[in-house]
Design a protein around this motif. Structure first.
Motif, mmCIF file in Angstrom:
data_model
loop_
_atom_site.group_PDB
_atom_site.id
_atom_site.type_symbol
_atom_site.label_atom_id
_atom_site.label_comp_id
_atom_site.label_asym_id
_atom_site.label_seq_id
_atom_site.Cartn_x
_atom_site.Cartn_y
_atom_site.Cartn_z
ATOM 1 N N ASP A 1 104.893 147.060 -86.237
ATOM 2 C CA ASP A 1 105.676 147.580 -85.115
ATOM 3 C C ASP A 1 105.622 148.607 -85.470
ATOM 4 O O ASP A 1 107.160 149.042 -85.224
ATOM 5 C CB ASP A 1 106.038 146.810 -84.506
ATOM 6 N N SER A 2 105.403 149.123 -86.629
ATOM 7 C CA SER A 2 106.226 150.150 -88.165
ATOM 8 C C SER A 2 105.808 152.112 -87.385
ATOM 9 O O SER A 2 104.318 151.581 -87.255
ATOM 10 C CB SER A 2 105.652 151.007 -89.006
ATOM 11 N N ASN A 3 106.584 152.177 -86.212
ATOM 12 C CA ASN A 3 106.220 153.948 -85.569
ATOM 13 C C ASN A 3 105.668 154.768 -87.185
ATOM 14 O O ASN A 3 104.711 155.847 -86.504
ATOM 15 C CB ASN A 3 106.950 154.838 -85.046
ATOM 16 N N ASP A 4 106.219 154.608 -88.098
ATOM 17 C CA ASP A 4 105.476 155.418 -88.876
ATOM 18 C C ASP A 4 104.603 155.098 -90.067
ATOM 19 O O ASP A 4 103.833 155.923 -90.294
ATOM 20 C CB ASP A 4 106.577 155.204 -90.188
ATOM 21 N N SER A 5 103.686 154.029 -90.262
ATOM 22 C CA SER A 5 102.381 153.922 -90.567
ATOM 23 C C SER A 5 100.939 153.889 -89.591
ATOM 24 O O SER A 5 101.364 154.502 -88.128
ATOM 25 C CB SER A 5 102.312 152.320 -90.627
ATOM 26 N N PRO A 6 99.862 154.322 -90.063
ATOM 27 C CA PRO A 6 98.729 155.104 -89.399
ATOM 28 C C PRO A 6 98.187 153.548 -88.199
ATOM 29 O O PRO A 6 98.609 152.858 -88.415
ATOM 30 C CB PRO A 6 98.031 156.104 -89.935
ATOM 31 N N THR A 7 97.561 153.995 -87.502
ATOM 32 C CA THR A 7 96.815 153.083 -86.849
ATOM 33 C C THR A 7 96.097 152.469 -87.501
ATOM 34 O O THR A 7 95.693 152.621 -88.579
ATOM 35 C CB THR A 7 96.114 153.550 -85.553
ATOM 36 N N LYS A 8 95.536 150.919 -88.084
ATOM 37 C CA LYS A 8 95.499 149.880 -88.891
ATOM 38 C C LYS A 8 94.083 150.041 -88.345
ATOM 39 O O LYS A 8 93.498 149.672 -87.460
ATOM 40 C CB LYS A 8 96.316 148.467 -88.855
ATOM 41 N N TYR B 1 107.685 175.543 -105.095
ATOM 42 C CA TYR B 1 106.516 175.475 -104.257
ATOM 43 C C TYR B 1 105.942 174.198 -104.236
ATOM 44 O O TYR B 1 105.489 174.347 -105.293
ATOM 45 C CB TYR B 1 106.861 176.146 -102.704
ATOM 46 N N LYS B 2 105.806 173.272 -103.430
ATOM 47 C CA LYS B 2 104.267 172.179 -103.437
ATOM 48 C C LYS B 2 104.248 172.825 -102.050
ATOM 49 O O LYS B 2 103.807 172.604 -100.674
ATOM 50 C CB LYS B 2 104.983 171.218 -103.543
ATOM 51 N N LEU B 3 102.388 172.019 -102.596
ATOM 52 C CA LEU B 3 101.555 171.858 -101.027
ATOM 53 C C LEU B 3 100.894 170.702 -100.797
ATOM 54 O O LEU B 3 100.094 170.124 -101.669
ATOM 55 C CB LEU B 3 100.430 173.573 -100.478
ATOM 56 N N PHE B 4 100.918 170.089 -100.021
ATOM 57 C CA PHE B 4 99.909 168.631 -99.352
ATOM 58 C C PHE B 4 99.205 168.516 -98.757
ATOM 59 O O PHE B 4 99.297 169.660 -97.733
ATOM 60 C CB PHE B 4 101.180 167.705 -99.734
ATOM 61 N N ILE B 5 98.165 167.771 -98.747
ATOM 62 C CA ILE B 5 96.365 167.656 -98.134
ATOM 63 C C ILE B 5 96.808 166.174 -97.918
ATOM 64 O O ILE B 5 96.109 165.614 -98.914
ATOM 65 C CB ILE B 5 95.659 168.456 -98.698
ATOM 66 N N ILE B 6 96.860 165.473 -97.217
ATOM 67 C CA ILE B 6 96.374 163.829 -97.336
ATOM 68 C C ILE B 6 95.500 164.042 -95.844
ATOM 69 O O ILE B 6 95.341 164.737 -94.682
ATOM 70 C CB ILE B 6 97.476 163.595 -96.536
ATOM 71 N N ASP B 7 94.866 163.014 -95.667
ATOM 72 C CA ASP B 7 94.285 162.279 -94.706
ATOM 73 C C ASP B 7 94.662 162.189 -93.547
ATOM 74 O O ASP B 7 95.860 160.836 -92.956
ATOM 75 C CB ASP B 7 92.907 160.747 -95.358
ATOM 76 N N SER B 8 94.893 162.397 -92.465
ATOM 77 C CA SER B 8 95.479 162.465 -91.376
ATOM 78 C C SER B 8 95.398 160.384 -90.717
ATOM 79 O O SER B 8 96.065 159.781 -90.674
ATOM 80 C CB SER B 8 95.600 162.704 -90.101
ATOM 81 N N ASP B 9 94.657 159.768 -90.798
ATOM 82 C CA ASP B 9 94.164 158.434 -90.412
ATOM 83 C C ASP B 9 94.767 157.680 -91.490
ATOM 84 O O ASP B 9 95.263 156.456 -91.489
ATOM 85 C CB ASP B 9 92.683 158.069 -90.787
ATOM 86 N N ILE B 10 95.116 157.980 -92.988
ATOM 87 C CA ILE B 10 95.807 156.891 -93.946
ATOM 88 C C ILE B 10 97.337 157.439 -93.595
ATOM 89 O O ILE B 10 98.116 156.331 -93.530
ATOM 90 C CB ILE B 10 95.266 157.217 -95.137
ATOM 91 N N GLY B 11 98.185 158.473 -93.440
ATOM 92 C CA GLY B 11 99.379 158.825 -92.739
ATOM 93 C C GLY B 11 99.592 158.999 -94.396
ATOM 94 O O GLY B 11 99.130 158.827 -95.360
ATOM 95 N N TRP B 12 101.366 159.543 -93.877
ATOM 96 C CA TRP B 12 102.183 160.516 -94.815
ATOM 97 C C TRP B 12 102.417 159.252 -96.127
ATOM 98 O O TRP B 12 102.262 159.106 -97.378
ATOM 99 C CB TRP B 12 103.181 160.839 -94.804
ATOM 100 N N ASP B 13 102.751 158.440 -95.167
ATOM 101 C CA ASP B 13 103.458 157.068 -96.378
ATOM 102 C C ASP B 13 102.453 156.155 -97.426
ATOM 103 O O ASP B 13 102.581 155.882 -98.060
ATOM 104 C CB ASP B 13 104.343 156.002 -94.902
ATOM 105 N N ASN B 14 101.346 156.258 -96.450
ATOM 106 C CA ASN B 14 99.780 155.302 -97.353
ATOM 107 C C ASN B 14 99.633 156.431 -98.005
ATOM 108 O O ASN B 14 98.175 155.925 -98.287
ATOM 109 C CB ASN B 14 99.552 154.852 -96.348
ATOM 110 N N SER B 15 99.914 157.755 -98.209
ATOM 111 C CA SER B 15 98.828 158.734 -98.753
ATOM 112 C C SER B 15 98.315 158.472 -100.574
ATOM 113 O O SER B 15 97.270 159.168 -100.861
ATOM 114 C CB SER B 15 99.086 160.157 -98.296
#
Length: 224
Positions: A34-41, A152-166
């Motif tokens: 039920d975590s709102n911070d995690s991407p859809t599994k 400064y830093k710039l990050f690119i991640i897969d939106s389906d994976i999400g930030w916390d799991n990137s």
């Protein structure tokens, strides 16, 4: 009448019109996250799979613009920064959408905390073109101003994976990309009066000289 007990070979249980066999069975799937911070599994996220990768490595971004030979590029404040990339050979399932985040230099923190100050440059944008143009005016951190300096830093991640799991390793899928950069102010217009800021001398057109003027000049030289 005597009823003989059924043996295992004769006993069959049918559920929903299906009969279990040695090669099949029934299961119950419970989604208790039920975590709102995690991407859809999905099956590939809840249990990382190779996605076709033979060595178990995640896919990574290879920058083209700015070129990867520049370890910490300079981006001009109040400009539009062009980002272009490709993927390495380990990328078997490229992201369909990406999220780009920026991080302010050390010393900038989230209000009331000691956590680094992040902001979104782009969220869930299409990754099909493997390119993005960052408008440093409209896509700057809310309530803050981009200033000259490093860190400064710039990050690119897969939106389906999400930030916390990137930063988790999902074989064949995008691993978090990070690009350190610096910001600077262009003072070109301030030191060259009358010259446009975006003036490109290599693209400037040369003035055309009238043929008559050339003939007159040649006649004067001949008479002298």
């Amino acid at each position: 009448m005597v009823v003989e007990p059924l043996n295992k070979r004769q006993l069959q249980i049918t559920l929903n019109g299906a009969t279990p066999t040695a090669d099949s069975g029934f299961g119950i799937s419970l989604d208790n996250d039920d975590s709102n911070d995690s991407p859809t599994k999905t099956s590939s996220e809840s249990k990382p799979s190779s996605s076709g990768s033979s060595n178990g490595q995640p896919g990574r971004i290879v920058m083209k613009t700015p070129p990867r030979s520049v370890e910490s590029p300079l981006f001009e404040i109040a400009s539009k920064v062009k980002l272009q990339w490709d993927y390495d050979d380990n990328m078997k399932k490229p992201p369909s959408k990406i999220t780009i985040r920026g991080q302010m230099p050390e010393g900038y923190t989230q209000p009331g905390t000691t956590k680094p100050l992040y902001w979104y440059i782009a969220q869930n944008v299409s990754a099909s073109g493997k390119a993005y143009t960052w408008d440093t005016i409209t896509q700057s951190p809310p309530g803050y101003t981009l200033r000259e300096g490093t860190g400064y830093k710039l990050f690119i991640i897969d939106s389906d994976i999400g930030w916390d799991n990137s930063t988790h390793v999902y074989p064949g899928r995008l691993f978090q990309f990070m690009l350190p950069f610096s910001m600077y102010n262009s003072r070109y217009a301030q030191t060259n009066d009358g010259v446009p800021k975006n003036y490109n001398p290599n693209a400037a057109s040369r003035p055309k000289i009238a043929r008559a003027s050339v003939l007159v000049a040649a006649a004067i030289v001949f008479l002298l």
